[in-house]
Design an enzyme around this catalytic site. Structure first.
Site, PDB file in Angstrom:
ATOM      1  N   LYS A  41      -4.044  -0.906  53.421  1.00 40.38           N
ATOM      2  CA  LYS A  41      -5.269  -0.833  52.610  1.00 40.38           C
ATOM      3  C   LYS A  41      -4.963  -0.128  51.285  1.00 40.38           C
ATOM      4  O   LYS A  41      -3.887   0.466  51.133  1.00 40.38           O
ATOM      5  CB  LYS A  41      -6.358  -0.092  53.395  1.00 40.38           C
ATOM      6  CG  LYS A  41      -6.060   1.376  53.619  1.00 40.38           C
ATOM      7  CD  LYS A  41      -6.993   1.989  54.653  1.00 40.38           C
ATOM      8  CE  LYS A  41      -6.676   3.460  54.828  1.00 40.38           C
ATOM      9  NZ  LYS A  41      -7.261   4.011  56.061  1.00 40.38           N
ATOM     10  N   ARG A 139     -17.909   8.649  62.203  1.00 37.99           N
ATOM     11  CA  ARG A 139     -17.806   7.695  61.107  1.00 37.99           C
ATOM     12  C   ARG A 139     -18.145   6.359  61.754  1.00 37.99           C
ATOM     13  O   ARG A 139     -19.176   6.262  62.398  1.00 37.99           O
ATOM     14  CB  ARG A 139     -16.355   7.777  60.573  1.00 37.99           C
ATOM     15  CG  ARG A 139     -16.199   7.443  59.134  1.00 37.99           C
ATOM     16  CD  ARG A 139     -14.815   7.790  58.621  1.00 37.99           C
ATOM     17  NE  ARG A 139     -13.747   6.975  59.194  1.00 37.99           N
ATOM     18  CZ  ARG A 139     -12.502   6.924  58.724  1.00 37.99           C
ATOM     19  NH1 ARG A 139     -12.178   7.645  57.671  1.00 37.99           N
ATOM     20  NH2 ARG A 139     -11.589   6.172  59.265  1.00 37.99           N
ATOM     21  N   HIS A 167     -10.247   7.085  65.997  1.00 32.74           N
ATOM     22  CA  HIS A 167      -9.578   7.703  64.850  1.00 32.74           C
ATOM     23  C   HIS A 167      -9.821   9.210  64.911  1.00 32.74           C
ATOM     24  O   HIS A 167     -10.931   9.649  65.184  1.00 32.74           O
ATOM     25  CB  HIS A 167     -10.146   7.108  63.553  1.00 32.74           C
ATOM     26  CG  HIS A 167      -9.333   7.414  62.330  1.00 32.74           C
ATOM     27  ND1 HIS A 167      -8.000   7.102  62.219  1.00 32.74           N
ATOM     28  CD2 HIS A 167      -9.679   7.992  61.154  1.00 32.74           C
ATOM     29  CE1 HIS A 167      -7.557   7.477  61.026  1.00 32.74           C
ATOM     30  NE2 HIS A 167      -8.552   8.026  60.367  1.00 32.74           N
ATOM     31  N   ARG A 223      -1.123   3.228  64.253  1.00 34.24           N
ATOM     32  CA  ARG A 223      -1.506   2.740  62.922  1.00 34.24           C
ATOM     33  C   ARG A 223      -0.921   3.674  61.858  1.00 34.24           C
ATOM     34  O   ARG A 223      -1.371   4.798  61.692  1.00 34.24           O
ATOM     35  CB  ARG A 223      -3.037   2.700  62.810  1.00 34.24           C
ATOM     36  CG  ARG A 223      -3.720   1.907  63.927  1.00 34.24           C
ATOM     37  CD  ARG A 223      -5.216   1.781  63.664  1.00 34.24           C
ATOM     38  NE  ARG A 223      -5.870   3.069  63.526  1.00 34.24           N
ATOM     39  CZ  ARG A 223      -6.499   3.711  64.506  1.00 34.24           C
ATOM     40  NH1 ARG A 223      -6.582   3.182  65.706  1.00 34.24           N
ATOM     41  NH2 ARG A 223      -7.062   4.877  64.281  1.00 34.24           N
ATOM     42  N   TYR A 276      -7.443  15.580  22.532  1.00 36.91           N
ATOM     43  CA  TYR A 276      -8.903  15.754  22.620  1.00 36.91           C
ATOM     44  C   TYR A 276      -9.255  17.176  23.018  1.00 36.91           C
ATOM     45  O   TYR A 276      -8.618  17.755  23.905  1.00 36.91           O
ATOM     46  CB  TYR A 276      -9.483  14.838  23.697  1.00 36.91           C
ATOM     47  CG  TYR A 276      -9.527  13.373  23.360  1.00 36.91           C
ATOM     48  CD1 TYR A 276     -10.081  12.917  22.164  1.00 36.91           C
ATOM     49  CD2 TYR A 276      -9.049  12.439  24.266  1.00 36.91           C
ATOM     50  CE1 TYR A 276     -10.142  11.553  21.884  1.00 36.91           C
ATOM     51  CE2 TYR A 276      -9.107  11.083  24.003  1.00 36.91           C
ATOM     52  CZ  TYR A 276      -9.659  10.642  22.805  1.00 36.91           C
ATOM     53  OH  TYR A 276      -9.728   9.316  22.544  1.00 36.91           O
ATOM     54  N   CYS A 323      -5.338  11.440  28.348  1.00 32.76           N
ATOM     55  CA  CYS A 323      -6.332  10.497  27.823  1.00 32.76           C
ATOM     56  C   CYS A 323      -6.414   9.286  28.755  1.00 32.76           C
ATOM     57  O   CYS A 323      -5.693   9.197  29.741  1.00 32.76           O
ATOM     58  CB  CYS A 323      -5.956  10.029  26.419  1.00 32.76           C
ATOM     59  SG  CYS A 323      -5.402  11.346  25.318  1.00 32.76           S
ATOM     60  N   ASP A 325      -5.386   6.223  28.275  1.00 32.69           N
ATOM     61  CA  ASP A 325      -4.156   5.417  28.310  1.00 32.69           C
ATOM     62  C   ASP A 325      -2.941   6.136  27.742  1.00 32.69           C
ATOM     63  O   ASP A 325      -1.908   5.521  27.530  1.00 32.69           O
ATOM     64  CB  ASP A 325      -4.348   4.133  27.481  1.00 32.69           C
ATOM     65  CG  ASP A 325      -5.478   3.286  28.000  1.00 32.69           C
ATOM     66  OD1 ASP A 325      -5.405   2.877  29.170  1.00 32.69           O
ATOM     67  OD2 ASP A 325      -6.448   3.065  27.252  1.00 32.69           O
TER      68      ASP A 325
HETATM   69  C1  LIG Z   1      -6.252   4.694  56.845  1.00 28.40           C
HETATM   70  C2  LIG Z   1      -6.279   4.621  58.309  1.00 28.40           C
HETATM   71  C3  LIG Z   1      -5.127   4.921  59.068  1.00 28.40           C
HETATM   72  C4  LIG Z   1      -3.843   5.459  58.461  1.00 28.40           C
HETATM   73  O1  LIG Z   1      -3.924   6.859  58.338  1.00 28.40           O
HETATM   74  P1  LIG Z   1      -2.649   7.697  57.796  1.00 28.40           P
HETATM   75  O2  LIG Z   1      -3.078   9.109  57.912  1.00 28.40           O
HETATM   76  O3  LIG Z   1      -2.458   7.265  56.375  1.00 28.40           O
HETATM   77  O4  LIG Z   1      -1.506   7.318  58.654  1.00 28.40           O
HETATM   78  C5  LIG Z   1      -5.191   4.723  60.441  1.00 28.40           C
HETATM   79  N1  LIG Z   1      -6.325   4.286  61.021  1.00 28.40           N
HETATM   80  C6  LIG Z   1      -7.447   4.001  60.334  1.00 28.40           C
HETATM   81  C7  LIG Z   1      -8.656   3.519  61.050  1.00 28.40           C
HETATM   82  C8  LIG Z   1      -7.468   4.173  58.958  1.00 28.40           C
HETATM   83  O5  LIG Z   1      -8.583   3.899  58.270  1.00 28.40           O
END
Ligand SMILES: *Cc1c(COP(=O)(O)O)cnc(C)c1O
Length: 385
Positions: A41, A139, A167, A223, A276, A323, A325
């Protein structure tokens, strides 16, 4: 540097060797039967979705994790056919346009189950879903006590219950893992009840921190996000590792370097304001280099007058405000800087290194945010080594 960068003012280099190395660490840490899901992601945490997905597929990663429908579309357009877990919210219309049997959706609601069932009927194919269990993060997900009902609802709609996920809320921020173990116990309860109706379900709970620290969270799949890219999730995670293992073992390799070419070099008299808001006035005759990147590219404005870049292997402090850019850096102590020279904003140059963690600390944020906000408009170049 190679000829691919000749026509570029800024670019991000991504080391496929580092990605392979980090994946190898997790292959050797987890149980042999545990699959790896690479979380790609946020443009693969800034590393470039297509480049990273391709590298992971070549390494035999079993699944790619994305947040939304657009990412599925980008992967398919790139010809990447690795199975995908779609982890974020999606509308009924998005279900129709992106879900196919190679895409499994992480589901928390009956609405999405209904949309998937209707889509499966239209396709005339079976679709697999993963069920999200909220074990205390509050969540996405349903309560552990609701897990079996959600599984039954999926089965009643003709969907295959392929996975069960949760999670963790509090592994990265602490070395006290009481809450994580409470979540794990709740997840195991949910898993047991779901197995009574869907015995083949693949359980997955671990993010990078859990996969580094807790073998009991391996289950059928882990994951991996931040540490796939070569970063410790936090100092606390690293400390927890050291407490358990000492200094040996895991050496994650950051996979990303960010470079930009010097656009102009000029001398500014002592006392003259720079940038700036006139926030910096040098006390000596100062040579500055102007770099063609800024906060629009993902270099945080909070780094104004704080960070350093590397030029000719030496540190050059950022002076004045960052800035949109443009950034100005002080090269008075770096001899011979010329237009077109390559500055390093993140990564190594000679013996010096600017880490993502250094920038995160200076900007008051975490490594994840620095990486995720690197603009997708900056070209990503794969390289070996
Ligand atoms: C982003 C995400 C992860 C990865 O987490 P890390 O701490 O970057 O390894 C795993 N599971 C879910 C559901 C996530 O949204």
């Amino acid at each position: 540097m190679d000829e691919r960068t000749n026509g570029l003012t800024t670019w991000i280099e991504v080391s496929e060797a580092a990605l392979r190395h980090n994946l190898g660490i997790f292959r050797s840490l987890v149980q042999p039967s545990t699959r790896l899901l690479a979380v790609v992601k946020a443009n693969a945490y800034g590393h470039g979705l297509e480049l990273v997905a391709r590298a992971c597929a070549a390494e035999g990663v079993e699944m790619l994790g994305v947040h939304g429908a657009d990412e599925v579309r980008d992967l398919r357009r790139a010809g990447i056919t690795t199975p995908v877990l779609l982890m974020g919210f999606l509308t009924g219309r998005q279900v129709e346009t992106v879900v196919d049997p190679g895409v499994e959706v992480l589901v928390s609601t009956l609405e999405v189950l209904d949309a998937l069932a209707a889509h499966a009927a239209r396709l005339g194919q079976q679709l697999g879903v993963h069920l999200k269990i909220d074990t205390g993060t509050h969540r996405q997900g349903v309560a552990p006590g609701e897990a079996r009902r959600l599984a039954q609802a999926a089965l009643d709609r003709g969907l295959r219950v392929a996975g069960l996920a949760t999670h963790f809320a509090n592994i990265e921020d602490t070395t006290d893992h009481t809450f994580a173990y409470r979540q794990l116990a709740r997840f195991c309860e949910a898993l047991e009840s779901v197995r009574t109706v869907a015995p083949g379900v693949v359980a997955h709970a671990a993010c990078s921190a859990a996969a580094l620290l807790f073998r009991e969270t391996d289950f059928g799949m882990v994951r991996l996000g931040i540490s796939l890219y070569g970063h410790w999730p936090s100092r606390e995670t690293y400390l927890s590792w050291l407490l358990a293992h000492g200094r040996d073992g895991v050496k994650l390799e950051p996979a990303l370097r960010w470079r930009a070419r010097v656009g102009q070099v000029k001398d500014v008299a002592a006392g003259e304001p720079i940038g700036y808001g006139l926030t910096f006035r040098p006390t000596r005759l100062t040579r500055l280099a102007v770099l063609p990147i800024g906060y629009a590219d993902g270099y945080p404005r909070a780094l104004s007058n704080r960070a350093r870049v590397l030029l000719h292997g030496r540190p050059a402090p950022v002076i004045g405000r960052v800035c949109m850019d443009i950034v100005m850096v002080d090269v008075t102590d770096v001899p011979g800087v010329a237009v077109g020279d390559v500055a390093t904003l993140i990564g190594r140059d000679g013996t010096e290194q600017v880490t993502v963690e250094e920038l995160a600390e200076l900007a008051g944020t975490i490594n994840y945010e620095i990486l995720a906000r690197l603009s997708p408009l900056v070209p990503r170049l794969p390289f070996e080594g």
